[in-house]
Scaffold this active site. Structure first.
Site, short mmCIF file in Angstrom:
data_model
loop_
_atom_site.label_atom_id
_atom_site.label_comp_id
_atom_site.label_asym_id
_atom_site.label_seq_id
_atom_site.Cartn_x
_atom_site.Cartn_y
_atom_site.Cartn_z
N LYS A 171 -7.88 -34.28 16.03
CA LYS A 171 -7.28 -33.18 15.69
C LYS A 171 -8.10 -32.04 14.79
O LYS A 171 -9.16 -32.63 14.25
CB LYS A 171 -6.15 -33.60 14.47
CG LYS A 171 -5.10 -34.38 15.17
CD LYS A 171 -3.90 -34.46 14.19
CE LYS A 171 -2.63 -35.29 14.87
NZ LYS A 171 -2.23 -34.35 15.88
N ARG B 129 3.85 -42.35 21.23
CA ARG B 129 4.34 -43.11 22.43
C ARG B 129 3.93 -44.40 22.83
O ARG B 129 4.49 -45.37 23.27
CB ARG B 129 4.75 -41.97 23.64
CG ARG B 129 3.28 -41.49 24.09
CD ARG B 129 3.52 -40.21 24.88
NE ARG B 129 3.37 -39.07 23.92
CZ ARG B 129 3.50 -37.76 24.46
NH1 ARG B 129 3.58 -37.47 25.73
NH2 ARG B 129 3.58 -36.83 23.65
N1 BES Z 1 2.15 -37.04 15.08
C1 BES Z 1 1.78 -35.89 15.98
C2 BES Z 1 2.76 -34.89 16.14
C3 BES Z 1 2.91 -34.07 14.89
C4 BES Z 1 2.22 -32.90 14.98
C5 BES Z 1 4.07 -34.08 14.24
C6 BES Z 1 2.43 -32.11 13.93
C7 BES Z 1 4.24 -33.28 13.12
C8 BES Z 1 3.31 -32.15 12.84
C9 BES Z 1 1.52 -36.73 17.39
O1 BES Z 1 0.93 -37.83 17.41
C10 BES Z 1 0.84 -35.60 18.19
O2 BES Z 1 -0.44 -35.55 17.91
N2 BES Z 1 1.31 -35.21 19.43
C11 BES Z 1 0.66 -34.32 20.19
C12 BES Z 1 0.93 -34.72 21.44
C13 BES Z 1 0.11 -34.05 22.49
C14 BES Z 1 -1.36 -34.51 22.49
C15 BES Z 1 0.76 -34.51 23.84
C16 BES Z 1 1.09 -32.97 19.89
O3 BES Z 1 2.16 -32.65 19.62
O4 BES Z 1 0.30 -32.07 19.65
MN MN Z 2 -1.15 -37.69 17.47
#
Ligand code: BES
Ligand code: MN
Ligand code: ZN
Length: 490
Positions: A278, A352
């Site tokens: 990230k 997931r």
């Molecule tokens: N934990 C995150 C989702 C999230 C992001 C929750 C910001 C709250 C605030 C999750 O694991 C994630 O990173 N999801 C990705 C999925 C994508 C790579 C398909 C996302 O939402 O960007």
């Molecule tokens: Mn994630």
């Protein structure tokens, strides 16, 4: 803060450090405020004529030595339009009131704020909202502060009614239990990732099992999960030095013959994204990526505290998502417990991956329904912001029941569709399914992914990415929604 419900209060006679009464928009007096005014021959109306305070939402005014009144002080709380004042507005009004009367001398507070709403339909919810509002106002997380503000103890909040309280005997017990569940969830979630690890979550569950007789806890270690074929879960935890844990809680409140409700929580104790790292800004907030698990613990604690006659299976899918030489690479293919193979195209879509094996595993308890709770997608925040969480389900009656419980308790969920048409976005060139669905409809495609693993039971998914925390602090949501749902089921 202790609570009690007191019926048949004579507002002018009652003795307390602070008597809290509602005034609606444009100085419209509540029943209790009108009694105060009468007892003092219009003294209250005289003060209101100055218009320092007119009854708008959020306003409050402390009054001293009010004529004809036994209470030491009176706090007027602005409650907005009278017609719009219901149980949910009562929560905010109580929060305002309790924040005002937090002096050490305030040992007994009598709040009449819910008095005008005391009908059979409203009464239990009045208590729920007042107890949650008071708890919310008092909550602070100071475990790591050297200078902690003094905590005021021994306060008593009397929830007063001029008539007979119209709800049931269980109302106060249930509301206090939900407040305790929220507090546990918030405390766990506010802990940073170096403290709240998968092991910490497991130990919290084990501690609860020592406290409550009808709660059993079992912890699956990585070696156990390997034997069960949970290749998807393990692909996330393998990059971390913190061992992943699958924690199973069994709350038996209803005897053995009742099929359990299963609650499955995402418990990513820190989400760096893994090799699909990230960006740095706000990455600290990814300590909250375990709120799904925290809310399962909080809800089960609430059930155990109120001795709710339901059976609940809780599953915490607890892992840390880290980049390392052992971490999963984008493009890696793993086999889930269900037998389905998954191409991991983005290691940041890890929620997931831990959930799908937990959802397969929980099938062995023959649950009557399953709800998973997860901070799953940033897309959920784009869709619904920070006010309402997303709900997706393979069963419309279940979705309707969850929304009804959420609306009642003021912890709302809004349904998104999950038509089969979205499935094509999850196609993988080399495995049965990919773990991402492309740019559009991210919350829906994430749910569609989970839907592959939930075919054997009624299932709903709550994406709480927007509602689990605000800014830097956990909200305790969706413990109220989940607990209210279980109360409504019982
Ligand atoms: N934990 C995150 C989702 C999230 C992001 C929750 C910001 C709250 C605030 C999750 O694991 C994630 O990173 N999801 C990705 C999925 C994508 C790579 C398909 C996302 O939402 O960007
Ligand atoms: Mn994630
Ligand atoms: Zn995550």
């Amino acid at each position: 803060m202790n609570h009690s419900i007191v019926s048949n209060i004579a507002v002018d006679q009652t003795d307390c450090d602070c008597l809290v009464v509602a005034v609606y928009q444009d100085k419209q007096l509540s029943n209790a405020a009108a009694t105060i005014d009468k007892a003092g021959d219009g003294a209250l109306s005289e003060l209101l004529a100055f218009e320092d305070f007119t009854g708008k939402t959020g306003e409050s005014q402390l009054l001293y030595k009010l004529a004809g009144i036994n209470a030491k002080r009176v706090l007027l709380v602005g409650c907005g339009e009278k017609d719009g004042f219901g149980a949910l507005a009562l929560r905010a009004a109580t929060k305002t009131a309790v924040a005002k009367v937090s002096n050490k001398a305030d040992t007994k507070i009598t709040s009449m704020l819910g008095d005008d709403l005391n009908t059979v339909d409203n009464a239990n919810n009045i208590i729920m909202q007042m107890v949650l509002g008071a708890a919310d106002s008092r909550y602070q997380f100071t475990s790591h502060k050297s200078d902690t503000p003094e905590v005021i103890t021994g306060q008593h909040l009397e929830i007063g009614f001029t008539g007979a309280f119209a709800g049931d005997d269980q109302a106060l017990n249930q509301a206090s239990a939900v407040a305790l569940g929220c507090e546990l969830s918030r405390d766990l979630s506010n802990q940073p990732g170096n403290i709240c690890t998968p092991t910490y979550l497991a130990e919290t569950a084990l501690g609860m099992a020592r406290k409550f007789k009808n709660l059993e806890v079992e912890v699956l270690e990585e070696a156990d999960m390997e034997k069960l074929g949970m290749g998807s879960f393990l692909s996330v935890s393998q990059g971390s030095d913190q061992p992943g844990k699958m924690v199973i809680l069994k709350y038996n409140g209803a005897g053995n013959s009742d099929a359990p409700v299963a609650l499955v929580g995402k418990g990513v104790t820190f989400d760096t994204g893994g090799i699909s790292l990230k960006p740095g800004a706000s990455m600290d907030e990814m300590k909250f990526d375990m709120v799904g698990s925290a809310s399962v613990l909080g809800t089960i604690k609430a059930c155990a505290e109120m001795k709710l006659p339901v059976n609940v299976i809780g599953v915490l899918a607890a892992a840390e998502n880290m980049p390392s030489a052992r971490a999963t690479r984008p493009g890696d293919i793993v086999k889930s417990m269900s037998g389905k193979t998954i191409e991991i195209l983005n290691t940041d879509a890890e929620g997931r991956l831990v959930l799908c094996d937990a959802l397969t595993y929980v099938g062995k308890y023959k649950p009557k329904l399953v709800i998973d709770i997860a901070t799953l997608t940033g897309a959920c925040i784009v869709a619904l912001g920070h006010e309402i969480c997303a709900l997706l389900a393979n069963d419309q009656a279940l979705a309707d029941d969850i929304m009804a419980s959420g609306n009642k308790v003021g912890d709302q969920a809004w349904q998104l569709p999950m038509n089969d048409d979205y499935q094509k976005q999850l196609k993988s060139a080399h495995a049965d399914i990919g773990n991402i669905g492309g740019k559009s409809a991210g919350t829906i495609t994430a749910a569609c992914f989970l839907g592959h693993f939930t075919k054997d039971y009624r299932w709903a998914h709550l994406d709480i990415a927007g509602t689990a925390w605000n800014g830097k602090e956990s909200t305790g949501r969706p413990v109220p929604l989940l607990t209210q749902f279980l109360i409504d089921q019982a």
